[in-house]
Write a protein that holds these residues in place. Structure first.
Motif, PDB file in Angstrom:
ATOM      1  N   PHE A 127       0.821  -1.197   0.000  1.00 27.64           N
ATOM      2  CA  PHE A 127       0.000   0.000   0.000  1.00 27.64           C
ATOM      3  C   PHE A 127       0.866   1.262   0.000  1.00 27.64           C
ATOM      4  O   PHE A 127       1.945   1.288   0.590  1.00 27.64           O
ATOM      5  CB  PHE A 127      -0.918   0.029   1.227  1.00 27.64           C
ATOM      6  CG  PHE A 127      -1.810  -1.170   1.341  1.00 27.64           C
ATOM      7  CD1 PHE A 127      -2.943  -1.291   0.548  1.00 27.64           C
ATOM      8  CD2 PHE A 127      -1.495  -2.186   2.223  1.00 27.64           C
ATOM      9  CE1 PHE A 127      -3.747  -2.407   0.648  1.00 27.64           C
ATOM     10  CE2 PHE A 127      -2.306  -3.306   2.334  1.00 27.64           C
ATOM     11  CZ  PHE A 127      -3.439  -3.416   1.537  1.00 27.64           C
ATOM     12  N   GLY A 128       0.378   2.279  -0.672  1.00 23.99           N
ATOM     13  CA  GLY A 128       1.057   3.558  -0.674  1.00 23.99           C
ATOM     14  C   GLY A 128       0.230   4.569   0.091  1.00 23.99           C
ATOM     15  O   GLY A 128      -0.539   4.212   0.974  1.00 23.99           O
ATOM     16  N   ARG A 129       0.379   5.824  -0.264  1.00 27.10           N
ATOM     17  CA  ARG A 129      -0.427   6.867   0.364  1.00 27.10           C
ATOM     18  C   ARG A 129      -1.035   7.747  -0.720  1.00 27.10           C
ATOM     19  O   ARG A 129      -0.509   7.868  -1.822  1.00 27.10           O
ATOM     20  CB  ARG A 129       0.421   7.707   1.313  1.00 27.10           C
ATOM     21  CG  ARG A 129       1.573   8.456   0.666  1.00 27.10           C
ATOM     22  CD  ARG A 129       2.329   9.261   1.698  1.00 27.10           C
ATOM     23  NE  ARG A 129       3.502   9.934   1.163  1.00 27.10           N
ATOM     24  CZ  ARG A 129       3.470  11.101   0.519  1.00 27.10           C
ATOM     25  NH1 ARG A 129       2.309  11.717   0.335  1.00 27.10           N
ATOM     26  NH2 ARG A 129       4.590  11.643   0.068  1.00 27.10           N
ATOM     27  N   TRP A 130      -2.156   8.349  -0.389  1.00 26.64           N
ATOM     28  CA  TRP A 130      -2.859   9.151  -1.376  1.00 26.64           C
ATOM     29  C   TRP A 130      -2.047  10.385  -1.718  1.00 26.64           C
ATOM     30  O   TRP A 130      -1.450  11.033  -0.855  1.00 26.64           O
ATOM     31  CB  TRP A 130      -4.221   9.594  -0.837  1.00 26.64           C
ATOM     32  CG  TRP A 130      -5.038  10.326  -1.872  1.00 26.64           C
ATOM     33  CD1 TRP A 130      -5.922   9.797  -2.752  1.00 26.64           C
ATOM     34  CD2 TRP A 130      -5.008  11.739  -2.132  1.00 26.64           C
ATOM     35  NE1 TRP A 130      -6.450  10.769  -3.552  1.00 26.64           N
ATOM     36  CE2 TRP A 130      -5.904  11.984  -3.198  1.00 26.64           C
ATOM     37  CE3 TRP A 130      -4.298  12.812  -1.579  1.00 26.64           C
ATOM     38  CZ2 TRP A 130      -6.125  13.257  -3.709  1.00 26.64           C
ATOM     39  CZ3 TRP A 130      -4.514  14.084  -2.095  1.00 26.64           C
ATOM     40  CH2 TRP A 130      -5.427  14.292  -3.146  1.00 26.64           C
ATOM     41  N   THR A 131      -2.023  10.692  -2.978  1.00 30.19           N
ATOM     42  CA  THR A 131      -1.450  11.944  -3.452  1.00 30.19           C
ATOM     43  C   THR A 131      -2.121  12.284  -4.767  1.00 30.19           C
ATOM     44  O   THR A 131      -2.698  11.403  -5.423  1.00 30.19           O
ATOM     45  CB  THR A 131       0.081  11.838  -3.638  1.00 30.19           C
ATOM     46  OG1 THR A 131       0.617  13.149  -3.881  1.00 30.19           O
ATOM     47  CG2 THR A 131       0.436  10.945  -4.825  1.00 30.19           C
ATOM     48  N   ARG A 132      -2.045  13.509  -5.140  1.00 29.22           N
ATOM     49  CA  ARG A 132      -2.638  13.930  -6.405  1.00 29.22           C
ATOM     50  C   ARG A 132      -1.580  13.857  -7.496  1.00 29.22           C
ATOM     51  O   ARG A 132      -0.648  14.665  -7.515  1.00 29.22           O
ATOM     52  CB  ARG A 132      -3.176  15.362  -6.290  1.00 29.22           C
ATOM     53  CG  ARG A 132      -3.960  15.816  -7.499  1.00 29.22           C
ATOM     54  CD  ARG A 132      -4.455  17.243  -7.313  1.00 29.22           C
ATOM     55  NE  ARG A 132      -5.261  17.649  -8.447  1.00 29.22           N
ATOM     56  CZ  ARG A 132      -5.723  18.888  -8.636  1.00 29.22           C
ATOM     57  NH1 ARG A 132      -5.428  19.833  -7.745  1.00 29.22           N
ATOM     58  NH2 ARG A 132      -6.460  19.174  -9.702  1.00 29.22           N
ATOM     59  N   PRO A 133      -1.678  12.901  -8.394  1.00 25.90           N
ATOM     60  CA  PRO A 133      -0.647  12.769  -9.443  1.00 25.90           C
ATOM     61  C   PRO A 133      -0.682  13.931 -10.422  1.00 25.90           C
ATOM     62  O   PRO A 133      -1.743  14.519 -10.680  1.00 25.90           O
ATOM     63  CB  PRO A 133      -1.005  11.449 -10.129  1.00 25.90           C
ATOM     64  CG  PRO A 133      -2.465  11.278  -9.870  1.00 25.90           C
ATOM     65  CD  PRO A 133      -2.724  11.872  -8.520  1.00 25.90           C
ATOM     66  N   VAL A 134       0.488  14.245 -10.946  1.00 28.76           N
ATOM     67  CA  VAL A 134       0.626  15.331 -11.911  1.00 28.76           C
ATOM     68  C   VAL A 134       1.157  14.749 -13.213  1.00 28.76           C
ATOM     69  O   VAL A 134       2.111  13.963 -13.209  1.00 28.76           O
ATOM     70  CB  VAL A 134       1.603  16.407 -11.393  1.00 28.76           C
ATOM     71  CG1 VAL A 134       1.801  17.495 -12.447  1.00 28.76           C
ATOM     72  CG2 VAL A 134       1.083  17.012 -10.090  1.00 28.76           C
ATOM     73  N   ILE A 135       0.530  15.114 -14.323  1.00 28.21           N
ATOM     74  CA  ILE A 135       0.960  14.649 -15.639  1.00 28.21           C
ATOM     75  C   ILE A 135       1.252  15.871 -16.499  1.00 28.21           C
ATOM     76  O   ILE A 135       0.382  16.736 -16.674  1.00 28.21           O
ATOM     77  CB  ILE A 135      -0.105  13.771 -16.321  1.00 28.21           C
ATOM     78  CG1 ILE A 135      -0.462  12.563 -15.443  1.00 28.21           C
ATOM     79  CG2 ILE A 135       0.405  13.272 -17.673  1.00 28.21           C
ATOM     80  CD1 ILE A 135      -1.680  12.779 -14.583  1.00 28.21           C
ATOM     81  N   LYS A 136       2.475  15.947 -17.016  1.00 27.01           N
ATOM     82  CA  LYS A 136       2.886  17.085 -17.835  1.00 27.01           C
ATOM     83  C   LYS A 136       3.353  16.613 -19.219  1.00 27.01           C
ATOM     84  O   LYS A 136       4.187  15.716 -19.310  1.00 27.01           O
ATOM     85  CB  LYS A 136       4.036  17.837 -17.166  1.00 27.01           C
ATOM     86  CG  LYS A 136       3.716  18.444 -15.817  1.00 27.01           C
ATOM     87  CD  LYS A 136       4.948  19.160 -15.263  1.00 27.01           C
ATOM     88  CE  LYS A 136       4.682  19.807 -13.919  1.00 27.01           C
ATOM     89  NZ  LYS A 136       5.900  20.511 -13.415  1.00 27.01           N
ATOM     90  N   PHE A 137       2.826  17.233 -20.239  1.00 25.83           N
ATOM     91  CA  PHE A 137       3.242  16.943 -21.612  1.00 25.83           C
ATOM     92  C   PHE A 137       4.075  18.108 -22.134  1.00 25.83           C
ATOM     93  O   PHE A 137       3.669  19.268 -22.046  1.00 25.83           O
ATOM     94  CB  PHE A 137       2.028  16.740 -22.518  1.00 25.83           C
ATOM     95  CG  PHE A 137       1.181  15.559 -22.148  1.00 25.83           C
ATOM     96  CD1 PHE A 137       1.424  14.313 -22.699  1.00 25.83           C
ATOM     97  CD2 PHE A 137       0.142  15.692 -21.245  1.00 25.83           C
ATOM     98  CE1 PHE A 137       0.648  13.219 -22.362  1.00 25.83           C
ATOM     99  CE2 PHE A 137      -0.652  14.611 -20.891  1.00 25.83           C
ATOM    100  CZ  PHE A 137      -0.391  13.368 -21.452  1.00 25.83           C
ATOM    101  N   GLY A 138       5.239  17.789 -22.681  1.00 25.93           N
ATOM    102  CA  GLY A 138       6.113  18.825 -23.228  1.00 25.93           C
ATOM    103  C   GLY A 138       5.862  19.069 -24.701  1.00 25.93           C
ATOM    104  O   GLY A 138       5.067  18.370 -25.349  1.00 25.93           O
ATOM    105  N   ALA A 139       6.544  20.058 -25.241  1.00 26.04           N
ATOM    106  CA  ALA A 139       6.403  20.390 -26.660  1.00 26.04           C
ATOM    107  C   ALA A 139       6.956  19.264 -27.531  1.00 26.04           C
ATOM    108  O   ALA A 139       7.940  18.607 -27.165  1.00 26.04           O
ATOM    109  CB  ALA A 139       7.138  21.689 -26.959  1.00 26.04           C
ATOM    110  N   PRO A 140       6.339  19.014 -28.687  1.00 27.93           N
ATOM    111  CA  PRO A 140       6.827  17.964 -29.599  1.00 27.93           C
ATOM    112  C   PRO A 140       8.259  18.234 -30.026  1.00 27.93           C
ATOM    113  O   PRO A 140       8.646  19.381 -30.258  1.00 27.93           O
ATOM    114  CB  PRO A 140       5.863  18.068 -30.789  1.00 27.93           C
ATOM    115  CG  PRO A 140       4.646  18.746 -30.253  1.00 27.93           C
ATOM    116  CD  PRO A 140       5.142  19.692 -29.206  1.00 27.93           C
ATOM    117  N   MET A 141       9.043  17.181 -30.122  1.00 28.49           N
ATOM    118  CA  MET A 141      10.444  17.283 -30.515  1.00 28.49           C
ATOM    119  C   MET A 141      10.614  16.707 -31.916  1.00 28.49           C
ATOM    120  O   MET A 141      10.135  15.605 -32.211  1.00 28.49           O
ATOM    121  CB  MET A 141      11.328  16.538 -29.507  1.00 28.49           C
ATOM    122  CG  MET A 141      11.122  16.991 -28.077  1.00 28.49           C
ATOM    123  SD  MET A 141      12.121  16.053 -26.871  1.00 28.49           S
ATOM    124  CE  MET A 141      13.754  16.730 -27.200  1.00 28.49           C
TER     125      MET A 141
END
Length: 237
Positions: free
Chosen positions: A164-178
């Motif tokens: 088991f882990g702990r609750w957190t709010r995940p963050v997802i970031k997409f960068g500019a196309p390369m």
């Protein structure tokens, strides 16, 4: 042709997806950086098996990943993996790695999004490790844009080695196309492959903010940590 199988859409929009959004409230930015059509190579960091859930969840297009061919044998298991964006590794290659590359190129040439973890395995300590050049080979041979993506916090939700882990709010970031079209036709040049791979990893690190271990592969670091734990245990005994 429907891009997303009905079962995939059901999971994403009706059953599992809404649950994940309500419970974890993922924070996402940069989705406009992902082209709306055509092949796209999505290259990300890898902290947890939750990465496979949250990245496709926040995207409008389906993401395809390669999986072991054994997962596509028999009954519901085959149905599940086939209809959730997974594609079996092409075993006509001499090795599993070659098969994965062949499969990735086919998916991209068909105009889909293919997801890859350049580190090759999950980070055992939250740091970002040296990328394998397979991501560069795929990018140069297909000519598709590479979109870097970083997921933050999923290792807190599902820590390796713990139930088991702990609750957190995940963050997802997409960068500019390369765009690596300037290196077209140089996929056999090891120095070029290393340069392209490092540029992709730099982009991922900028998004994730992780400590970057440039000279060590994740699998080697994980193996060394495991051996160190064994040695400490032996000394204690």
């Amino acid at each position: 042709m429907r891009d997303q199988p009905l079962f995939y859409s059901f999971l994403k929009y009706v059953s599992v997806g809404p649950f994940l959004r309500i419970v974890f409230m993922p924070k996402v930015s940069g989705t406009k950086n992902v082209p709306k059509k055509g092949g796209v190579l999505l290259a990300g960091n890898h902290l947890s098996y939750f990465d496979w859930l949250f990245v496709p969840l926040v995207m409008s297009r389906m993401v395809r990943y390669v999986a072991k061919a054994e997962y596509f044998e028999g009954g519901f298991q085959k149905f599940f993996f086939t209809n959730t964006g997974n594609v079996p590794i092409d075993r006509s290659g001499a090795t599993a790695a070659e098969g994965a590359l062949m499969t990735a190129k086919r998916i991209l040439n068909e105009g889909h999004i293919f997801g890859i973890y350049p580190e090759g395995t999950r980070s055992h300590d939250g740091r970002l490790y040296k990328g394998k050049v397979g991501v560069a080979v795929i990018a140069l041979e297909t000519g598709v844009p590479v979109v870097p993506v970083a997921v933050i916090g999923t290792d807190k939700l599902a820590p390796q080695g713990k139930k088991f882990g702990r609750w957190t709010r995940p963050v997802i970031k997409f960068g500019a196309p390369m765009d690596f079209s300037q290196y077209a036709g140089q996929q056999n040049d090891r120095d070029v492959l290393r340069k392209v791979t490092d540029e992709i990893m730099d982009a991922i690190q900028e998004l994730s903010g992780q400590e970057y271990v440039r000279d060590t592969y994740a699998a080697d670091a994980k193996r060394a940590a495991k051996e160190a734990r064994k040695a400490d245990g032996g000394s204690a005994a």
